[in-house]
Scaffold this motif. Structure first.
Motif, PDB file in Angstrom:
ATOM      1  N   PHE A 120       6.162  40.067 -48.368  1.00 37.68           N
ATOM      2  CA  PHE A 120       6.355  41.407 -47.801  1.00 37.68           C
ATOM      3  C   PHE A 120       7.397  42.167 -48.612  1.00 37.68           C
ATOM      4  CE2 PHE A 120       4.568  38.791 -44.479  1.00 37.68           C
ATOM      5  CZ  PHE A 120       3.592  39.614 -43.942  1.00 37.68           C
ATOM      6  N   ASP A 121       7.016  42.448 -49.859  1.00 40.26           N
ATOM      7  CA  ASP A 121       7.907  43.210 -50.718  1.00 40.26           C
ATOM      8  C   ASP A 121       7.801  44.698 -50.386  1.00 40.26           C
ATOM      9  OD1 ASP A 121       5.456  43.972 -51.769  1.00 40.26           O
ATOM     10  OD2 ASP A 121       5.714  42.867 -53.652  1.00 40.26           O
ATOM     11  N   GLU A 122       8.487  45.520 -51.154  1.00 45.82           N
ATOM     12  CA  GLU A 122       8.538  46.953 -50.860  1.00 45.82           C
ATOM     13  C   GLU A 122       7.154  47.590 -50.869  1.00 45.82           C
ATOM     14  OE1 GLU A 122      10.576  50.930 -52.817  1.00 45.82           O
ATOM     15  OE2 GLU A 122      11.647  49.024 -52.887  1.00 45.82           O
ATOM     16  N   ILE A 153       1.660  48.644 -45.389  1.00 45.76           N
ATOM     17  CA  ILE A 153       1.490  48.337 -43.963  1.00 45.76           C
ATOM     18  C   ILE A 153       1.864  49.531 -43.103  1.00 45.76           C
ATOM     19  CG2 ILE A 153       2.455  46.944 -42.080  1.00 45.76           C
ATOM     20  CD1 ILE A 153       2.500  44.580 -44.029  1.00 45.76           C
ATOM     21  N   LEU A 154       2.961  50.171 -43.430  1.00 44.28           N
ATOM     22  CA  LEU A 154       3.373  51.341 -42.654  1.00 44.28           C
ATOM     23  C   LEU A 154       2.356  52.473 -42.766  1.00 44.28           C
ATOM     24  CD1 LEU A 154       7.212  51.427 -43.437  1.00 44.28           C
ATOM     25  CD2 LEU A 154       6.101  50.635 -41.338  1.00 44.28           C
ATOM     26  N   GLY A 170      -1.752  40.149 -34.661  1.00 48.28           N
ATOM     27  CA  GLY A 170      -0.997  38.992 -35.127  1.00 48.28           C
ATOM     28  C   GLY A 170      -0.024  39.307 -36.237  1.00 48.28           C
ATOM     29  N   LEU A 171       0.446  40.549 -36.323  1.00 45.83           N
ATOM     30  CA  LEU A 171       1.276  40.959 -37.447  1.00 45.83           C
ATOM     31  C   LEU A 171       2.513  40.073 -37.604  1.00 45.83           C
ATOM     32  CD1 LEU A 171       1.885  42.967 -39.733  1.00 45.83           C
ATOM     33  CD2 LEU A 171       2.999  44.432 -38.027  1.00 45.83           C
ATOM     34  N   GLY A 230      -1.691  34.237 -37.744  1.00 48.10           N
ATOM     35  CA  GLY A 230      -1.069  35.548 -37.831  1.00 48.10           C
ATOM     36  C   GLY A 230      -0.710  35.920 -39.256  1.00 48.10           C
ATOM     37  N   GLN A 231      -0.032  37.064 -39.398  1.00 50.68           N
ATOM     38  CA  GLN A 231       0.356  37.560 -40.720  1.00 50.68           C
ATOM     39  C   GLN A 231       1.722  37.054 -41.151  1.00 50.68           C
ATOM     40  OE1 GLN A 231      -2.119  39.385 -42.146  1.00 50.68           O
ATOM     41  NE2 GLN A 231      -3.215  39.087 -40.222  1.00 50.68           N
ATOM     42  N   GLY A 232       2.558  36.670 -40.181  1.00 45.85           N
ATOM     43  CA  GLY A 232       3.892  36.182 -40.516  1.00 45.85           C
ATOM     44  C   GLY A 232       4.832  37.244 -41.024  1.00 45.85           C
TER      45      GLY A 232
END
Length: 596
Positions: free
Chosen positions: A33-35, A41-42, A92-93, A101-103
């Motif tokens: 989940f880098d920048e 995602i946002l 499941g984010l 889920g996504q973790g």
């Protein structure tokens, strides 16, 4: 008019720029989940919330839920929206990848939660309750229960609830009467009635997993005799497919002030088959794992409503023509100026904006700590994060929902008479926001938890997780030419908080009612000092970015103006609450009950 576009730039600011020095260090397990991934995602969450959930918000409020043949039906469009929500992986984010889920980190997921709460708070409760149920089940459930239930809850195929309240007991759970009788096969038969059960029944998921508080036959009285049970709507077969209907179902839908598209049910459990979660007579321990998660989530609900209320009010204030500016005509080609030129309208808009930015900044700090509890590399950082979360959970729940409710009412005021009319859409915000101050423990209970449990815990250890960084920031930046005045105001309010803390500790040891009488004022003071710290840090970052000339000057200049408004207009009244705290309990407790 309900208007919304996710404040992604501000979300990225609090995620990537504001709390880089929070002391928790790099967190393990979130490398994917880098920048770029966070931004993607946002952006995708904004599209879903803006284009799918928001158009259902007002119609869903008008239509509400209904019971047909023993099944709750949600408003038109909700089943299709829920399917799209789950198929895209949003259910499941934040769920661990081992359950499908996504973790994702909480710090990112809370921003997505804010979007769904802004655009359709009723809808957001369905997956939100499921997430909370999963927390309790993962922490306390047996391996068999986790392997069977968690993957299907993670993908949204099955949903979850929490069943605590009964008609004769709400906060005082020691009075509950629901019974659970052990069976030879290791299961239990649960019988009793619950009320106010959010998402108690609906047509969105194939199965509903109820987490139910009940008493065993030999349970001791009071809260020490409560156990937690998993009771599904349909009994799963060994292969995970659904079998017979269990003896758990809705008897009525509550007729509510708001959240009409959320099915709040009266539930009946008649010899419903269930399984113990955790240890016998220790159900509250397991339930509070879920409750604490839900309390932070409810705080985000307040922020979400506050954000859409602000955006909708800004839209109207720029469009509505009424009167002329006191400083001279601003719209010479029209019959009047837009109401955004008027100082009192600006006061309301700036108040909402500052509340939202302050709460978002504080929520990002708290959610970073939620992640650091388990993912920080150093044991000391994990322990400090846990202390900080414990301290701030009641503050986030109570303060954010108080301010979200206030923002909703300010939006109605900006709209004037049109705000009082249903078709404007903003009166829904005021109705929907009101419950967040009540459920998952009223805000008064949150304040009592703060002063009665969190402050004295381990001789004030929880407070150190907050006091130390604030004190250090004041010491390091008091002479800063750019933010020195803000830091001075922060120091004054922080001093009031320290004095209030000492006052409550001293008086509360002798008379618990003294601490309780000060609790609500103390929580608000602590929350505003925390927001002030975040605003001062934000101003420091903004000045540095403007000096670098890295672009986005308008964003950073607006951040400085909002921070200045907070210190000029919002922090001084909160600081003055120390005077109310110091006044003691007499004026509220001396009146005889019969004189009311």
């Amino acid at each position: 008019m309900q208007v919304y576009e996710a404040p992604i730039r501000d979300m990225r600011f609090v995620l990537e720029e504001l709390h880089t020095d929070d002391g928790f260090g790099d967190l393990e397990g979130f490398e994917d989940f880098d920048e770029d991934m966070r931004s993607a995602i946002l952006e995708e969450a904004n599209k879903l919330c803006r284009d799918v959930l928001l158009p259902l918000n007002w119609p869903g409020d008008q239509q509400g839920c209904r019971i047909e043949n023993g099944v709750v039906r949600t408003p038109d469009g909700f089943p299709e929206a829920y399917k799209a929500f789950c198929e895209a992986g949003w259910a499941g984010l934040v769920v661990d990848q081992k359950w499908g889920g996504q973790g994702a980190p909480h710090s990112l997921a809370k921003m997505v939660e804010e979007m769904s709460c802004s655009t359709n708070l009723s809808f957001g409760l369905y997956p939100g309750l499921t997430g909370g149920a999963m927390v309790a089940l993962e922490a306390y459930g047996s391996n068999d229960l986790k392997n069977l239930y968690l993957p299907k809850m993670a993908n949204g195929e099955w949903s979850g609830t929490m069943c605590l309240t009964e008609s004769h007991c709400g906060t005082d759970l020691g009075m509950l009467r629901t019974k659970a009788v052990p069976q030879d096969d290791g299961s239990y038969l649960v019988t009793g009635n619950k009320i106010f059960i959010s998402a108690g029944d609906h047509d969105l998921a194939d199965n509903i997993v109820h987490l139910v508080l009940a008493r065993l036959p030999d349970a001791p009285a009071g809260v020490k005799g409560i156990s937690l049970f998993l009771v599904p709507k349909y009994l799963p077969k060994d292969d995970g497919t659904l079998g017979d209907r269990n003896g758990a179902g809705p008897t009525a839908i509550e007729h509510k002030m708001g959240l009409k598209a959320s099915a709040t049910c009266q539930m009946s459990f008649e010899n419903s088959k269930g399984w113990l979660v955790g240890e016998p007579n220790r159900g509250l321990e397991a339930m509070f794992a879920m409750m604490n998660t839900e309390r932070v989530a409810v705080g985000i609900q307040g922020l979400g409503v506050g954000e859409i209320a602000y955006q909708s009010a800004v839209y109207y204030a720029k469009d509505r023509l009424q009167g002329r500016s006191l400083s001279g005509v601003k719209n010479p080609s029209g019959p009047a100026d837009p109401i955004i030129v008027h100082p009192d309208v600006r006061r309301m808009l700036m108040t909402m904006r500052a509340y939202n930015e302050g709460c978002r900044a504080l929520s990002a700090w708290v959610s970073r700590a939620l992640d650091a509890e388990h993912a920080a590399k150093e044991p000391e950082a994990r322990a400090r994060a846990k202390d900080f979360v414990a301290l701030m959970t009641p503050v986030v729940k109570a303060l954010f929902t108080d301010l979200g409710h206030e923002s909703a009412h300010l939006a109605v005021q900006v709209y004037g008479g049109h705000g009082y009319i249903q078709e404007s859409g903003v009166e829904q915000f005021a109705r929907d926001a009101r419950i967040a101050m009540i459920y998952e423990g009223t805000n008064g209970i949150q304040a009592l938890d703060l002063v009665g449990r969190k402050l004295p815990d381990r001789m004030g250890r929880n407070l150190r997780s907050f006091f130390h960084p604030v004190s250090q920031f004041i010491e390091d930046n008091g002479a800063d030419a750019n933010i020195g005045k803000m830091v001075g105001a922060l120091q004054q309010s922080f001093g009031a908080l320290q004095l209030a803390t000492g006052h409550i500790a001293q008086k509360g040891m002798k008379d618990p009612e003294e601490a309780a009488a000060a609790a609500t004022d103390y929580l608000r003071l602590l929350g505003f000092v925390a927001m002030g710290y975040c605003f001062a840090k934000a101003a420091k970052v903004a000045h540095a970015k403007l000096a670098e000339g890295t672009g986005e000057a308008d964003f950073y200049k607006a951040k400085l103006v909002t921070a200045q408004f907070f210190f000029d207009r919002l922090l001084p009244p909160a600081t003055a609450q120390f005077m109310a705290i110091r006044s003691g309990k007499a004026s509220m407790m001396d009146m005889p009950a019969e004189a009311f």
